[in-house]
Design a protein around this motif. Structure first.
Motif, short mmCIF file in Angstrom:
data_model
loop_
_atom_site.label_atom_id
_atom_site.label_comp_id
_atom_site.label_asym_id
_atom_site.label_seq_id
_atom_site.Cartn_x
_atom_site.Cartn_y
_atom_site.Cartn_z
N PHE A 1 12.89 -4.46 -12.85
CA PHE A 1 14.52 -4.42 -13.81
C PHE A 1 14.72 -4.93 -14.39
CE2 PHE A 1 13.98 -4.27 -9.12
CZ PHE A 1 15.58 -3.46 -8.59
N GLY A 2 14.00 -4.48 -15.70
CA GLY A 2 14.45 -5.16 -17.30
C GLY A 2 13.96 -6.47 -17.26
N ALA A 3 14.28 -8.05 -16.92
CA ALA A 3 13.89 -9.00 -17.01
C ALA A 3 13.49 -9.40 -15.79
CB ALA A 3 15.23 -10.33 -17.48
N ARG A 4 13.75 -8.85 -14.89
CA ARG A 4 12.55 -9.45 -13.23
C ARG A 4 11.95 -8.22 -13.38
NH1 ARG A 4 16.61 -12.37 -9.72
NH2 ARG A 4 14.94 -14.12 -9.45
N GLN A 5 11.06 -8.53 -12.59
CA GLN A 5 9.91 -7.44 -11.89
C GLN A 5 8.92 -7.92 -10.80
OE1 GLN A 5 7.33 -6.49 -15.66
NE2 GLN A 5 9.00 -6.02 -16.50
N PHE A 6 8.81 -7.56 -10.28
CA PHE A 6 8.20 -7.85 -8.96
C PHE A 6 6.88 -6.65 -8.23
CE2 PHE A 6 12.68 -8.73 -8.57
CZ PHE A 6 12.23 -10.20 -8.07
N VAL A 7 5.99 -7.47 -8.11
CA VAL A 7 4.38 -6.56 -7.94
C VAL A 7 4.84 -6.86 -5.67
CG1 VAL A 7 1.90 -6.58 -7.66
CG2 VAL A 7 3.41 -7.38 -9.80
N ILE A 8 4.41 -5.19 -5.25
CA ILE A 8 4.33 -5.46 -3.86
C ILE A 8 2.66 -4.91 -3.98
CG2 ILE A 8 5.40 -4.42 -2.22
CD1 ILE A 8 7.93 -4.15 -3.75
N GLU A 9 2.42 -5.65 -3.03
CA GLU A 9 1.04 -4.93 -2.53
C GLU A 9 1.14 -4.89 -0.75
OE1 GLU A 9 -1.83 -8.13 -3.63
OE2 GLU A 9 -1.28 -8.04 -5.40
N GLY A 10 0.12 -3.62 -0.54
CA GLY A 10 0.08 -3.76 1.11
C GLY A 10 -0.72 -2.20 0.75
N ARG A 11 -0.50 -1.84 1.65
CA ARG A 11 -0.85 -0.32 2.39
C ARG A 11 0.67 0.92 2.38
NH1 ARG A 11 -3.40 -2.98 6.62
NH2 ARG A 11 -2.31 -2.72 8.58
N GLY A 12 0.41 1.97 2.38
CA GLY A 12 1.17 2.99 2.78
C GLY A 12 2.49 2.73 1.75
N LEU A 13 2.19 2.02 0.51
CA LEU A 13 3.55 1.90 -0.42
C LEU A 13 3.67 3.37 -1.08
CD1 LEU A 13 1.97 -1.84 -1.63
CD2 LEU A 13 3.98 -0.44 0.59
N ASP A 14 2.76 4.50 -1.18
CA ASP A 14 3.59 5.86 -1.37
C ASP A 14 5.08 6.18 -1.05
OD1 ASP A 14 1.86 6.03 0.45
OD2 ASP A 14 0.89 7.97 0.11
#
Length: 169
Positions: A111-124
């Motif tokens: 999101f520009g100034a903010r970034q998020f990392v999401i972990e898990g399974r089935g994220l495609d």
């Protein structure tokens, strides 16, 4: 003076009641909807509140089912076990610059100034729904809220990564 040059312009050959051809009428000669014109009906039906969490069954993301209006914000929620409260971020979809994914296990939202990392399974599948702008909420699995870990897609972690200012060097 003749009648052809009156106070206002009128088309020739259509008679005195030429404006009647612009009025809508039904087959019986009456205006539609009765003797008076009404405004179009307003949609006063209550909208489904998807922001309320259903804690009975874990769903890793909530998809907007009715597409009458596009989702404006993407909400990320994670459970904070120390406080017993939900922590969340709501970011505008128009501010989403990039979606990066590694297989079905990791997803990054920029999101520009903010970034998020999401972990898990089935994220495609989640990445595909985000690209279509249909996801309203992404929900991190919390073992203290849901006892049994689901077999289907799962979000195990939502982390905000800090972007370091490159000009400070």
């Amino acid at each position: 003076m003749s009648d052809s040059y009156s106070n206002s312009w009128e088309p020739q050959g259509l008679g005195k009641n030429w404006t009647a051809m612009f009025e809508q009428q039904s087959r019986d000669g009456k205006p539609p909807g009765g003797s008076f014109q009404t405004s179009p009906p307003q949609d006063d039906a209550p909208e489904e509140d998807t922001s309320a969490l259903d804690l009975t069954d874990y769903k890793p993301w909530i998809i907007q089912r009715v597409r009458s209006r596009p989702a404006l914000m993407l909400e990320l929620r994670r459970y904070e076990p120390r406080s017993g409260l939900w922590q969340g971020w709501a970011m505008p979809y128009h501010g989403l610059y990039a979606v990066e994914y590694i297989g079905e296990r990791m997803l990054s939202l920029d999101f520009g100034a903010r970034q998020f990392v999401i972990e898990g399974r089935g994220l495609d599948a989640l990445a595909r729904h985000i690209q279509q702008g249909k996801v309203e909420t992404i929900l991190e699995y919390a073992p203290s809220v849901w006892a049994a870990q689901p077999v289907r897609p799962l979000v195990t972690a939502i982390r905000e990564t800090k972007v370091q200012d490159m000009t400070a060097r």
